[in-house]
Design a protein around this motif. Structure first.
Motif, PDB file in Angstrom:
ATOM      1  N   ARG A   1       2.910 -13.816 -22.338  1.00 21.08           N
ATOM      2  CA  ARG A   1       2.948 -12.534 -21.546  1.00 21.08           C
ATOM      3  C   ARG A   1       3.123 -11.160 -22.420  1.00 21.08           C
ATOM      4  O   ARG A   1       4.206 -11.031 -22.913  1.00 21.08           O
TER       5      ARG A   1
ATOM      6  N   GLY B   1       2.667 -16.547 -13.246  1.00 18.27           N
ATOM      7  CA  GLY B   1       3.952 -15.816 -12.637  1.00 18.27           C
ATOM      8  C   GLY B   1       5.308 -16.370 -13.136  1.00 18.27           C
ATOM      9  O   GLY B   1       6.418 -15.836 -12.968  1.00 18.27           O
TER      10      GLY B   1
ATOM     11  N   THR C   1       4.386  -7.040 -18.607  1.00 16.23           N
ATOM     12  CA  THR C   1       5.182  -7.642 -17.552  1.00 16.23           C
ATOM     13  C   THR C   1       4.337  -8.059 -16.444  1.00 16.23           C
ATOM     14  O   THR C   1       3.518  -7.380 -15.785  1.00 16.23           O
ATOM     15  N   VAL C   2       4.640  -9.141 -15.610  1.00 15.64           N
ATOM     16  CA  VAL C   2       3.989  -9.847 -14.662  1.00 15.64           C
ATOM     17  C   VAL C   2       4.790  -9.956 -13.231  1.00 15.64           C
ATOM     18  O   VAL C   2       6.230 -10.347 -13.603  1.00 15.64           O
ATOM     19  N   SER C   3       4.328  -9.514 -12.184  1.00 16.75           N
ATOM     20  CA  SER C   3       5.096  -9.528 -11.067  1.00 16.75           C
ATOM     21  C   SER C   3       5.351 -11.001 -10.696  1.00 16.75           C
ATOM     22  O   SER C   3       4.569 -12.010 -11.209  1.00 16.75           O
ATOM     23  N   TRP C   4       6.295 -11.268  -9.614  1.00 13.60           N
ATOM     24  CA  TRP C   4       6.266 -12.682  -8.946  1.00 13.60           C
ATOM     25  C   TRP C   4       4.969 -12.671  -7.933  1.00 13.60           C
ATOM     26  O   TRP C   4       4.398 -11.660  -7.768  1.00 13.60           O
TER      27      TRP C   4
ATOM     28  N   PHE D   1       5.510  -3.188 -12.513  1.00  9.21           N
ATOM     29  CA  PHE D   1       4.959  -4.334 -13.127  1.00  9.21           C
ATOM     30  C   PHE D   1       3.756  -3.833 -13.554  1.00  9.21           C
ATOM     31  O   PHE D   1       3.103  -2.812 -13.418  1.00  9.21           O
TER      32      PHE D   1
END
Lengths: 218, 282
Positions: free
Chosen positions: A67, A55, A70-73, A144
């Motif tokens: 990446r 993250g 798109t990667v979430s928190w 995301f």
């Protein structure tokens, strides 16, 4: 473009006093679009650290992460939210940071999390289930391509679990998920891949059943 | 213009997509950074002052209590003039800049560790966090300082500045120096615990070097170089030159202020852009 998240020779160590503790040692992992990856491991094996690295919350000691989506928190307890602020203040912050429409997001989060009037109370007064609902609602308000879930999904009640099923596995079935959990049933039902973190290394097995069997004999 | 037009065409789903933040142009990055800093300032106001009673007015209220308090006590207790200058004017021109600098420094100590939850959002960077915190402190103290200055002039405890331009320029340098200090202190205290503990002592010990309570001219000639090498003392001298005009012999150099503040700014920026790996995420 090829959509995936890749960990390449990823290592992470922490300083504890004078000594260095290696948590992850040259890990390689690829998560493709639509993968639902379960991460198993004993307490302290580095599961949360791995999620935080992916993250972008923690930085790797060496190696790198590519990446392609798109990667979430990381959705976890604590993290991401300011306990002294209300759920509503946290929502406004997220709206400003990610440039979301305030009214639309408010409707969505209120509808999903069903926090009622407690939405306007400080997050630290929430039960763990309520925190999980808020965390999910806020991260699902942003689209995301890969969601990182550290335990939180397991504390909700039946209704919330159903909501998550609909939103995450129904409407967003094309998204990737990385899930840390000790709940084997949940991993069995939702994941199509499973890795075990043990002794600083990562191991992937051919089936979920096999990895659970290995995990239970660790 | 074009980007705002495009934005209005973003439909629900497109606007919510995280992918539109993924590979931004230079302009987009800049817009994002401004938006994030604004979000951080609003959030900081809510965390620090809450929504109860006068809420965000405390941004001004806190420094005003400080500045007005000191101005009143000094005016009451000390002789009305010092070396021919009005005491209140000395206090206001010295204490307001000092408060600004000290508050900016105080808020910078360990600013990242206490805010590590913000770093869960990859759009938020340490630079945004420290700029937001310092800006809030600067805006609050400048507004408070203006009110104290206005009040003192109105009540005739001090005369209006002889040259407003010099006051503004001096204040601008105080603000510049405060940002520099915040950038450097926030990055260094994150790296070293020893330094964090030493900061409050260092803050006190540096008081005589700030020139807040004295003019360089009043110091014995062979010690003046100390204040002449202090950016804050230079800036305060500039403000007092603006306030008192011909009544004082100021010791400052605008090229020195410009150079020292810019060098410190570059050091601070360099440290801040590399601080990320030193921040402990809680």
């Amino acid at each position: 473009m090829y959509q995936s998240v890749k960990c390449l020779d990823l290592s992470k160590s922490f300083h504890i006093g004078r000594s260095r503790k290696i948590v992850l040692d040259r890990i390689n992992l690829e998560i493709k679009k639509g993968d639902k990856l379960g991460v198993l491991g004993r307490n302290g094996a580095g599961k949360s650290t791995l999620i935080k690295l992916i993250g972008g919350v923690e930085l790797p000691t060496s190696g790198r992460i590519e990446r392609g989506m798109t990667v979430s928190w990381p959705l976890a307890f604590g993290g991401a939210f300011q306990g002294s602020l209300s759920g509503h203040d946290n929502l406004r912050f997220i709206c400003r940071v990610y440039d979301l429409d305030y009214n639309e997001t408010l409707d969505y989060v209120q509808g999903f999390a069903e926090l009622g009037r407690q939405f306007y109370d400080p997050v630290k007064t929430y039960s763990s289930g309520m925190q999980a609902r808020l965390a999910f609602a806020l991260s699902l308000a942003i689209e995301f391509e890969c969601y990182l879930i550290d335990e939180v999904i397991m504390v909700g009640d039946a209704r919330f679990t159903q909501r998550c099923q609909d939103e995450l596995f129904g409407k967003r079935s094309d998204r990737s998920l990385i899930i840390v959990s000790h709940n084997m049933n949940f991993i069995c039902e939702t994941c199509n891949r499973c890795v075990i973190l043990h002794n600083k290394k990562i191991e992937e097995y051919s089936s979920i059943e096999e990895s659970i069997r290995v995990y239970e004999h660790l | 213009m074009q980007s705002s037009e495009r934005r209005s065409h973003l439909l629900g789903h497109e606007r919510r997509a995280a992918s539109r933040h993924a590979s931004p142009s230079l302009l987009q990055s800049f817009v994002t950074q401004l938006r994030v800093i604004y979000a951080l300032i609003m959030r900081e106001i809510h965390t620090r002052y809450g929504r109860e009673n006068i809420g965000f007015l405390w941004v001004i209220g806190e420094p005003i209590l400080f500045c007005a308090g000191v101005a009143i006590v000094w005016t009451a207790m000390r002789p009305s003039h010092e070396n021919g200058l009005k005491m209140t004017a000395m206090v206001v021109t010295g204490y307001v800049p000092l408060t600004l600098w000290r508050h900016a420094m105080g808020r910078a100590i360990k600013a990242y560790a206490v805010n590590s939850s913000l770093l869960f959002h990859r759009l938020v960077t340490p630079l945004d966090i420290i700029i937001a915190r310092t800006t809030l402190e600067v805006v609050g103290t400048v507004l408070a300082g203006s009110l104290v200055l206005g009040g003192s002039i109105f009540l005739n405890y001090m005369d209006p500045p002889d040259d407003w331009g010099k006051v503004y320029l001096g204040l601008a340098f105080v603000i510049y120096f405060s940002y520099d200090t915040a950038l450097i202190i926030s990055a260094l205290t994150e790296r070293s615990e020893l330094l964090e503990k030493a900061m409050s002592i260092a803050g006190y010990l540096s008081l005589p070097l700030t020139g807040a309570f004295t003019m360089t001219e009043w110091v014995p000639a062979h010690y003046r170089w100390i204040l002449e090498w202090s950016p804050l003392a230079n800036a305060i001298e500039l403000i007092r030159d603006g306030e008192f005009g011909l009544k004082v012999v100021p010791h400052y150099s605008i090229p020195f202020l410009m150079a020292s503040c810019t060098v410190l700014f570059i050091i601070g920026l360099f440290l801040t852009l590399r601080v990320r790996e030193h921040i402990e995420i809680l």
